[in-house]
Design a protein around this motif. Structure first.
Motif, PDB file in Angstrom:
ATOM      1  N   ARG A 187       0.675  -1.262  -0.066  1.00 39.35           N
ATOM      2  CA  ARG A 187      -0.166   0.141   0.091  1.00 39.35           C
ATOM      3  C   ARG A 187       0.693   1.226   0.002  1.00 39.35           C
ATOM      4  NH1 ARG A 187      -3.902  -2.064   4.714  1.00 39.35           N
ATOM      5  NH2 ARG A 187      -5.320  -3.396   3.625  1.00 39.35           N
ATOM      6  N   GLU A 188       1.794   1.129   0.853  1.00 40.07           N
ATOM      7  CA  GLU A 188       2.537   2.515   0.943  1.00 40.07           C
ATOM      8  C   GLU A 188       3.726   2.796   0.097  1.00 40.07           C
ATOM      9  OE1 GLU A 188       4.297   5.965   2.501  1.00 40.07           O
ATOM     10  OE2 GLU A 188       5.425   4.323   1.889  1.00 40.07           O
ATOM     11  N   PRO A 189       3.615   3.701  -0.723  1.00 40.20           N
ATOM     12  CA  PRO A 189       4.612   3.747  -2.127  1.00 40.20           C
ATOM     13  C   PRO A 189       6.055   3.494  -1.610  1.00 40.20           C
ATOM     14  CG  PRO A 189       2.881   5.662  -2.204  1.00 40.20           C
ATOM     15  CD  PRO A 189       2.913   4.983  -0.962  1.00 40.20           C
ATOM     16  N   ALA A 190       6.420   4.448  -0.706  1.00 43.45           N
ATOM     17  CA  ALA A 190       8.072   4.248  -0.228  1.00 43.45           C
ATOM     18  C   ALA A 190       8.512   2.865   0.249  1.00 43.45           C
ATOM     19  CB  ALA A 190       8.386   5.274   0.630  1.00 43.45           C
ATOM     20  N   LEU A 191       7.393   2.517   1.204  1.00 43.54           N
ATOM     21  CA  LEU A 191       7.882   1.102   1.968  1.00 43.54           C
ATOM     22  C   LEU A 191       7.548  -0.055   0.839  1.00 43.54           C
ATOM     23  CD1 LEU A 191       5.623   1.540   5.099  1.00 43.54           C
ATOM     24  CD2 LEU A 191       8.195   1.988   4.895  1.00 43.54           C
ATOM     25  N   SER A 192       6.758   0.154   0.030  1.00 40.45           N
ATOM     26  CA  SER A 192       6.734  -1.254  -0.868  1.00 40.45           C
ATOM     27  C   SER A 192       7.603  -1.012  -1.966  1.00 40.45           C
ATOM     28  CB  SER A 192       5.327  -1.034  -1.719  1.00 40.45           C
ATOM     29  OG  SER A 192       4.959   0.025  -2.144  1.00 40.45           O
ATOM     30  N   SER A 193       8.078  -0.006  -2.518  1.00 33.19           N
ATOM     31  CA  SER A 193       9.132   0.645  -3.070  1.00 33.19           C
ATOM     32  C   SER A 193      10.518  -0.180  -2.640  1.00 33.19           C
ATOM     33  CB  SER A 193       9.430   1.932  -3.877  1.00 33.19           C
ATOM     34  OG  SER A 193       7.995   2.551  -4.199  1.00 33.19           O
ATOM     35  N   ALA A 194      10.606   0.019  -1.570  1.00 32.08           N
ATOM     36  CA  ALA A 194      11.782  -0.273  -0.808  1.00 32.08           C
ATOM     37  C   ALA A 194      11.848  -1.804  -0.729  1.00 32.08           C
ATOM     38  CB  ALA A 194      12.014   0.376   0.463  1.00 32.08           C
ATOM     39  N   SER A 195      10.684  -2.511  -0.602  1.00 32.67           N
ATOM     40  CA  SER A 195      10.733  -3.893  -0.375  1.00 32.67           C
ATOM     41  C   SER A 195      10.955  -4.560  -1.570  1.00 32.67           C
ATOM     42  CB  SER A 195       9.326  -4.273   0.183  1.00 32.67           C
ATOM     43  OG  SER A 195       8.997  -3.877   1.329  1.00 32.67           O
ATOM     44  N   GLN A 196      10.528  -4.056  -2.638  1.00 28.95           N
ATOM     45  CA  GLN A 196      10.826  -4.603  -4.049  1.00 28.95           C
ATOM     46  C   GLN A 196      12.334  -4.483  -4.496  1.00 28.95           C
ATOM     47  OE1 GLN A 196      11.641  -3.622  -7.413  1.00 28.95           O
ATOM     48  NE2 GLN A 196      11.753  -1.424  -6.730  1.00 28.95           N
ATOM     49  N   ALA A 197      12.855  -3.281  -4.014  1.00 28.73           N
ATOM     50  CA  ALA A 197      14.244  -3.202  -4.662  1.00 28.73           C
ATOM     51  C   ALA A 197      15.134  -3.755  -3.664  1.00 28.73           C
ATOM     52  CB  ALA A 197      14.650  -1.665  -4.263  1.00 28.73           C
ATOM     53  N   GLY A 198      14.779  -4.228  -2.199  1.00 27.42           N
ATOM     54  CA  GLY A 198      15.608  -5.042  -1.533  1.00 27.42           C
ATOM     55  C   GLY A 198      15.464  -6.222  -1.916  1.00 27.42           C
ATOM     56  N   LEU A 199      14.307  -6.974  -2.305  1.00 23.52           N
ATOM     57  CA  LEU A 199      14.309  -8.173  -2.828  1.00 23.52           C
ATOM     58  C   LEU A 199      15.238  -8.519  -4.036  1.00 23.52           C
ATOM     59  CD1 LEU A 199      11.166 -10.569  -3.456  1.00 23.52           C
ATOM     60  CD2 LEU A 199      12.851 -10.246  -5.350  1.00 23.52           C
ATOM     61  N   VAL A 200      15.333  -7.626  -5.180  1.00 24.16           N
ATOM     62  CA  VAL A 200      16.367  -7.730  -6.203  1.00 24.16           C
ATOM     63  C   VAL A 200      17.782  -7.361  -5.817  1.00 24.16           C
ATOM     64  CG1 VAL A 200      16.692  -6.710  -8.420  1.00 24.16           C
ATOM     65  CG2 VAL A 200      14.401  -6.982  -7.981  1.00 24.16           C
ATOM     66  N   ASN A 201      17.773  -6.556  -4.648  1.00 26.77           N
ATOM     67  CA  ASN A 201      19.129  -6.546  -4.534  1.00 26.77           C
ATOM     68  C   ASN A 201      19.914  -7.762  -3.776  1.00 26.77           C
ATOM     69  OD1 ASN A 201      21.531  -4.392  -3.157  1.00 26.77           O
ATOM     70  ND2 ASN A 201      21.082  -5.951  -1.686  1.00 26.77           N
ATOM     71  N   ASN A 202      18.973  -8.604  -3.024  1.00 24.19           N
ATOM     72  CA  ASN A 202      19.422  -9.702  -2.769  1.00 24.19           C
ATOM     73  C   ASN A 202      19.427 -10.972  -3.295  1.00 24.19           C
ATOM     74  OD1 ASN A 202      19.904  -8.519  -0.333  1.00 24.19           O
ATOM     75  ND2 ASN A 202      19.174 -10.150   1.309  1.00 24.19           N
ATOM     76  N   LEU A 203      18.584 -10.839  -4.518  1.00 27.38           N
ATOM     77  CA  LEU A 203      18.655 -11.759  -5.631  1.00 27.38           C
ATOM     78  C   LEU A 203      19.815 -11.743  -6.133  1.00 27.38           C
ATOM     79  CD1 LEU A 203      15.669 -12.135  -8.349  1.00 27.38           C
ATOM     80  CD2 LEU A 203      18.105 -12.217  -8.905  1.00 27.38           C
ATOM     81  N   ASN A 204      20.508 -10.452  -6.397  1.00 27.62           N
ATOM     82  CA  ASN A 204      21.916 -10.400  -7.214  1.00 27.62           C
ATOM     83  C   ASN A 204      22.653 -10.844  -6.238  1.00 27.62           C
ATOM     84  OD1 ASN A 204      20.555  -8.782  -9.159  1.00 27.62           O
ATOM     85  ND2 ASN A 204      21.017  -6.847  -8.303  1.00 27.62           N
ATOM     86  N   ASP A 205      22.844 -10.828  -4.817  1.00 26.92           N
ATOM     87  CA  ASP A 205      23.555 -11.215  -3.973  1.00 26.92           C
ATOM     88  C   ASP A 205      23.692 -12.875  -3.893  1.00 26.92           C
ATOM     89  OD1 ASP A 205      25.790 -11.070  -2.114  1.00 26.92           O
ATOM     90  OD2 ASP A 205      24.235 -11.468  -0.256  1.00 26.92           O
ATOM     91  N   GLY A 206      22.265 -13.544  -3.835  1.00 26.08           N
ATOM     92  CA  GLY A 206      22.367 -14.788  -4.046  1.00 26.08           C
ATOM     93  C   GLY A 206      23.085 -15.471  -5.470  1.00 26.08           C
ATOM     94  N   ALA A 216       7.536  -3.353  10.685  1.00 25.85           N
ATOM     95  CA  ALA A 216       7.720  -2.762   9.238  1.00 25.85           C
ATOM     96  C   ALA A 216       9.109  -3.434   8.785  1.00 25.85           C
ATOM     97  CB  ALA A 216       7.724  -1.555   9.101  1.00 25.85           C
ATOM     98  N   ILE A 217      10.339  -3.277   9.738  1.00 24.81           N
ATOM     99  CA  ILE A 217      11.661  -3.779   9.388  1.00 24.81           C
ATOM    100  C   ILE A 217      11.464  -5.227   9.157  1.00 24.81           C
ATOM    101  CG2 ILE A 217      13.792  -4.096  10.136  1.00 24.81           C
ATOM    102  CD1 ILE A 217      13.586  -1.383  11.662  1.00 24.81           C
ATOM    103  N   GLY A 218      10.909  -5.999   9.814  1.00 30.82           N
ATOM    104  CA  GLY A 218      10.750  -7.419   9.468  1.00 30.82           C
ATOM    105  C   GLY A 218       9.995  -7.802   8.351  1.00 30.82           C
ATOM    106  N   THR A 219       9.106  -7.157   7.869  1.00 33.87           N
ATOM    107  CA  THR A 219       8.118  -7.285   6.923  1.00 33.87           C
ATOM    108  C   THR A 219       9.190  -6.967   5.716  1.00 33.87           C
ATOM    109  OG1 THR A 219       6.064  -6.753   7.827  1.00 33.87           O
ATOM    110  CG2 THR A 219       6.313  -6.449   5.496  1.00 33.87           C
ATOM    111  N   TYR A 220       9.919  -5.835   5.574  1.00 33.37           N
ATOM    112  CA  TYR A 220      10.860  -5.457   4.576  1.00 33.37           C
ATOM    113  C   TYR A 220      11.929  -6.410   4.419  1.00 33.37           C
ATOM    114  CZ  TYR A 220      15.135  -3.450   2.705  1.00 33.37           C
ATOM    115  OH  TYR A 220      16.362  -3.318   2.041  1.00 33.37           O
ATOM    116  N   ARG A 221      12.717  -6.838   5.524  1.00 38.20           N
ATOM    117  CA  ARG A 221      13.563  -7.931   5.617  1.00 38.20           C
ATOM    118  C   ARG A 221      13.154  -9.234   4.975  1.00 38.20           C
ATOM    119  NH1 ARG A 221      18.589  -7.130   7.963  1.00 38.20           N
ATOM    120  NH2 ARG A 221      18.456  -9.218   8.653  1.00 38.20           N
ATOM    121  N   LEU A 222      11.840  -9.519   5.208  1.00 36.46           N
ATOM    122  CA  LEU A 222      11.534 -10.864   4.832  1.00 36.46           C
ATOM    123  C   LEU A 222      11.354 -10.746   3.215  1.00 36.46           C
ATOM    124  CD1 LEU A 222       7.870 -12.568   5.800  1.00 36.46           C
ATOM    125  CD2 LEU A 222       8.217 -11.978   3.176  1.00 36.46           C
ATOM    126  N   TRP A 223      10.930  -9.507   2.739  1.00 36.09           N
ATOM    127  CA  TRP A 223      11.028  -9.609   1.188  1.00 36.09           C
ATOM    128  C   TRP A 223      12.328  -9.568   0.593  1.00 36.09           C
ATOM    129  CZ3 TRP A 223       6.774 -11.205  -1.101  1.00 36.09           C
ATOM    130  CH2 TRP A 223       5.799 -10.829  -0.701  1.00 36.09           C
TER     131      TRP A 223
END
Length: 415
Positions: free
Chosen positions: A226-245, A353-360
């Motif tokens: 729902r929240e634009p900044a939080l959800s944008s950060a969540s998807q970027a974090g997922l792709v960042n760690n996809l790269n690390d994997g 919120a940090i836990g949710t972000y770090r989940l994604w």
């Protein structure tokens, strides 16, 4: 009745505990670093796994376990306190190096990585939350830069050291003796010296004018969608760690296949997190001055360029250059995303919120393991890297178009 007295916020007021938590997170990073060079080579050289998908199952197990535990760590740290969650993480970490030393079958390595993922989710998440508790709103970027820098410098140092040990003494058991020492020291410090920080978050929440009551479901949906900044950060974090994997699982195999020695692979595997770690000492503080959005967007696009260079390179020097670039891009993104979550989330539900972000974000390890393995098996390692470079560029554009600047102008002026 006198109002409750809450602990002081700020880096200077909490310097001793903050420094201790930086040291603890370095040990958390070292537990991860013991695997970066050695375990991908164990998969191919000792266990004879000739499928990229099969060889990356240890990262899949790690990513799924860490992602789920990140979410629980946020909820539990609000319910039970930060310190008990941190100590529990170290207790779970203790058997991991012993299992890696002993493992007679690949499934034991996978089981060890489930434990490693759970322990990393508990320990790393909690050190992040505790540092944000301590510093308050004015130095979040710097705090996250120091936290993530300590962790990833330790990842790099341990990856380099275990690569050197493996080249001299073999893949097992000597490289994993470091992990035993890290776990013992981390557990001892967490039990004996670390102090609870939940009171600092309560003090900050008491001074906030915004309503702080949200259900777990609402926090999850708010952060994820729902929240634009939080959800944008969540998807970027997922792709960042996809790269690390991808880098963790396939880069060592690519480098060895090109004729590099184990020692050279160790240097390359260490260079990327070393630049990542050191760079965060600068980028975290810069995000307190320049804002979050520009650094995140630039960092994702820089990572995409680095992956494209890696896919085309064929020499140690070229791969070293791409590793530096990949580390620099990741350094722009990693502490800044966490700081953005801290900017937007209310102190009363910030840990969730940090836990949710770090989940994604850490789901990216699992997505990266599956996607990289399937693409590499179907088309080759270089083609898989190219595909993920494209995905990373798209993620950066999503941040550019959807995310707003989260750093309040007053804090930006004061930084």
């Amino acid at each position: 009745m006198n109002p409750p007295v809450h602990p002081s916020l700020g880096l200077r007021a909490n310097a001793a505990q903050f420094t201790l938590l930086v040291a603890v997170n370095a040990l958390v990073g070292g537990m991860l670093g013991q695997e970066r060079t050695v375990v991908p080579l164990l998969a191919t050289q000792e266990f004879g796994l000739d499928s990229y998908s099969a060889a990356l199952t240890f990262i899949l197990a790690f990513g799924l376990a860490k992602a789920a535990t990140n979410y629980l760590a946020g909820t539990w740290s609000e319910r039970y306190g930060r310190k008990p969650v941190l100590v529990a993480g170290w207790l779970i970490a203790a058997p991991v190096p012993l299992l890696l030393i002993w493992a007679p079958w690949w499934w034991v390595v996978i089981a060890a990585n489930v434990l490693l993922g759970i322990s990393q989710g508990l320990t790393w998440s909690t050190t992040v939350i505790m540092k944000i508790d301590l510093v308050g709103p004015h130095r979040r970027g710097m705090a996250m830069g120091l936290n993530e820098s300590a962790g990833y410098i330790a990842v790099a140092f341990t990856a380099l050291l275990t690569g050197w040990i493996a080249a001299e003494a073999g893949l097992r058991p000597e490289p994993f003796l470091l992990g035993i020492a890290y776990a013992a020291l981390g557990l001892g410090l967490s039990v004996l010296v670390v102090r609870e920080t939940l009171g600092h978050a309560a003090g900050e929440a008491a001074s906030s004018r915004e309503p702080g009551d949200r259900s777990d479901r609402d926090v999850f949906l708010h952060t994820s969608v729902r929240e634009p900044a939080l959800s944008s950060a969540s998807q970027a974090g997922l792709v960042n760690n996809l790269n690390d994997g991808l880098a963790w699982g396939l880069f060592p195999v690519l480098f060895v296949g090109a004729g590099l020695s184990v020692a050279e692979v160790g240097w390359l595997v260490a260079l990327y997190p070393a630049v990542w770690g050191l760079g965060q000492l600068v980028t975290g503080a810069l995000s307190d001055r320049w804002g979050r959005k520009r650094l995140i967007t630039a960092g994702m696009l820089t990572q995409a360029a680095a992956l494209a260079i890696t896919a085309e390179a064929a020499t140690f020097a070229a791969w070293a250059g791409s590793a530096v670039l990949l580390g620099a891009g990741t350094a722009m993104v990693y502490p800044t995303l966490l700081a953005a979550i801290g900017d937007v989330a209310h102190p009363a539900w910030r840990a969730r919120a940090i836990g949710t972000y770090r989940l994604w974000r850490d789901s990216g390890f699992a997505v990266g393991a599956v996607l990289a393995g399937v693409l590499a098996d179907a088309f080759g390692i270089r083609e898989a890297i190219w595909a993920i470079a494209g995905l990373t560029a798209v993620s950066g554009l999503v941040v550019a178009l959807r995310m707003y600047e989260t750093l309040p102008p007053t804090i930006q002026r004061d930084a």
